[in-house]
Design an enzyme around this catalytic site. Sequence first.
Site, short mmCIF file in Angstrom:
data_model
loop_
_atom_site.label_atom_id
_atom_site.label_comp_id
_atom_site.label_asym_id
_atom_site.label_seq_id
_atom_site.Cartn_x
_atom_site.Cartn_y
_atom_site.Cartn_z
N ARG A 272 43.58 37.72 30.10
CA ARG A 272 44.87 37.14 29.72
C ARG A 272 44.69 36.39 28.40
O ARG A 272 43.67 35.75 28.17
CB ARG A 272 45.36 36.15 30.78
N ARG B 28 37.57 44.06 37.00
CA ARG B 28 38.42 43.89 38.19
C ARG B 28 38.42 45.09 39.12
O ARG B 28 38.12 46.20 38.71
CB ARG B 28 39.87 43.69 37.71
N HIS C 276 50.19 29.08 42.62
CA HIS C 276 48.97 29.86 42.40
C HIS C 276 48.02 29.57 43.57
O HIS C 276 47.01 28.89 43.41
CB HIS C 276 48.37 29.41 41.06
N LYS D 106 51.47 37.44 37.27
CA LYS D 106 51.53 36.10 36.67
C LYS D 106 52.88 35.85 36.01
O LYS D 106 53.41 34.75 36.06
CB LYS D 106 50.41 35.93 35.65
N CYS E 63 36.58 29.48 41.06
CA CYS E 63 36.30 28.55 42.16
C CYS E 63 36.29 29.28 43.51
O CYS E 63 36.26 28.65 44.56
CB CYS E 63 37.30 27.42 42.19
N GLY E 64 36.35 30.62 43.50
CA GLY E 64 36.18 31.39 44.73
C GLY E 64 37.41 31.52 45.61
O GLY E 64 37.32 31.50 46.82
N LYS E 65 38.57 31.72 44.96
CA LYS E 65 39.81 31.81 45.74
C LYS E 65 39.82 33.05 46.65
O LYS E 65 40.14 32.95 47.83
CB LYS E 65 40.97 31.90 44.76
N SER F 162 40.46 29.10 37.98
CA SER F 162 39.64 30.31 38.03
C SER F 162 38.17 29.95 38.27
O SER F 162 37.72 28.84 37.96
CB SER F 162 39.78 31.12 36.75
N ASN G 24 35.07 39.59 33.37
CA ASN G 24 36.42 39.60 33.96
C ASN G 24 36.81 41.00 34.41
O ASN G 24 38.00 41.33 34.49
CB ASN G 24 37.42 39.05 32.93
N ASN H 19 37.32 34.72 47.70
CA ASN H 19 36.30 34.58 48.76
C ASN H 19 36.80 33.72 49.90
O ASN H 19 36.60 34.04 51.08
CB ASN H 19 35.02 33.95 48.19
N TYR I 141 46.01 44.89 29.54
CA TYR I 141 45.19 44.18 30.52
C TYR I 141 46.08 43.65 31.65
O TYR I 141 47.18 43.15 31.41
CB TYR I 141 44.42 43.01 29.87
N TYR J 242 31.00 29.39 50.57
CA TYR J 242 31.35 30.68 51.22
C TYR J 242 31.85 30.45 52.65
O TYR J 242 32.68 29.57 52.88
CB TYR J 242 30.18 31.65 51.13
N ASP K 236 46.16 35.05 45.94
CA ASP K 236 46.41 34.52 44.59
C ASP K 236 47.73 33.77 44.44
O ASP K 236 47.79 32.79 43.72
CB ASP K 236 46.37 35.69 43.58
#
Length: 595
Positions: A70, A375, A227, A207, A250-252, A248, A373, A254, A198, A499, A277
Amino acid sequence: MDITHAKLKAWVDENARLCRPDQVYWVDGSEAERARLQKRAVARGFLTPLDQERFPGSYYGRSDRNDVARTEHQTFICSRDKADAGPTNNWLPPQEGYAKSAEILKDSMAGRTMYVVPFSMGPVGSPFSKIGVEITDSLYVVLNMLIMTRAGDKVLKQLGRDGAFTKCLHSRADLNPDRRLILHFPEDDAIVSVGSAYGGNALLGKKCLALRIASWQARQEGWLAEHMLILGVEKDGRTEYVTAAFPSACGKTNLAMLIPPQGLKAKGYKIWTVGDDIAWLRVGPDGRLWACNPEAGFFGVAPGTNSKTNPNAMLTMRRNTIFTNVLLGDDLGVWWEDGEGAPPASGVNWEGKPWRPGLKDVEGKPVLGAHPNSRFTAPAAQCPSISPKWEDPEGVPISAMIFGGRRQRLAPLVFESLDWSHGVYVGASVASERTAAAVGKVGEVRRDPMAMIPFCGYNMGDYFGHWLEMGRRIPKPPKIFHVNWFRKGADGKFLWPGYGENLRVVEWILSRARGEGKAKETPIGRVPTPDALDLTGLSLAPGAVEQLLDVRPEDWTAELQDVRRFFDQFGDRLPAEMRRQLDALSGRLKSKVAA
Ligand code: OXD
Ligand code: MN
């Protein structure tokens, strides 16, 4: 299908005259069509089919090397009044936005097909849902939108002859990074994106619509577009739901798909993923806050994802997945750094260059196979932990909301806010340290209220005001918490394993939401007493729990100066309540230091 919606037809015709495609194609959303479009994408070189034995229905795509993330500096809110965009957004006057993009859009689709994708964010027909129509000249975008949203004829039918829709106009144009614009016109319910293919810039449902435009509409209509992931925790036949917002890295994803740790297995927990997300939240008839995931797929970061960090994600992407900017093995498999197993013996990296394990550049630095990044785009329905309620038109009731950031020091593992207004302050003062993967100085703290800095479609001062107002509208509000999985000890090592073990913290959060669970008052909020977390089967370093839960008033006093400076930029748009919260916290800290 006949297009009976006059305004939609007129808008498509108008843009066809501007962009001059060879043909206009309306996406119907059928499986036969998906297969046809995949074939076309392969024939034109936009996608490569993977080894269909190992990756059935899956494809590989690579975006331009200048077009892999982005681009926030090219993202604008084009509200009529600059003050409505606020100090944290770029702003352009609407007329200038339309004029600049029209120049790039003019004749941009010559020799190409213009695809028209009607899509629903949220289950078709749910009271939560919003409809958008994306015009695009990118087959890659169409195929991704078919995974990330519900799209096609069923949405047109829902739209009827005069239903409201967000106008989403996208063209790759010449992919010139200097002529890239991601424009939002909230007063016109419109988005224009040019010069990028992208995901976050080009899949306009995500977004652009579901956060920037939706947040503006949510304020006007009395709901929240956030978000946030949505997670269900089942035990003893009861399922409770939490939402969580993190900046971003921070393991969302997961956390949204976590597997209960061995030590808690005996308690019989089941974890259900509702979304990873975005959450749209409304007050339900029972006075609670209800949440819905507007998306139909995951657009997850590949590097770092493996069957240790996120087994459910690995299983989700086994089939019908589009991989973007990862390493394409010569064996037609995919691989990424910190992924699964050994890399293939040779392949082509995200830049389209030949690659082999151990490859170094002229300076001797390792050459990456996958872009940091890169995906995977995968259907949510394929996730083994997908909640049976993930498409429930009513959504799911939320017991707790969690904010978090990455802080080596300062923030304890978890704390509970004192009430809704204090919780809004806690969300507004979220900050996170940059990681090596992001541009900027490693370790530098970036303030990111509610993890919405890049996504709030209006003045963030007004946004805090809207959150405070929502507190008055929700008769039975969820409790608000803050977590930090990333605290480090004096030896520089993480104190908490993270985790799946994070469920131990979520367990305490849910017990507090029920009015149970032991806690200790501190100036910043309530932290668990050391015995309140179930640490069965977990061996932490001696003293780690105490360090994880430690609240040091001196550190928080320094932090307050930074929050105050951040708030100052909103001037009179900052609600007085936010300053009151700041002063009250400052007072609580002072009395602690003095004591
Ligand atoms: C995302 C992001 O892609 O937050 O979800 O950038
Ligand atoms: Mn995100």
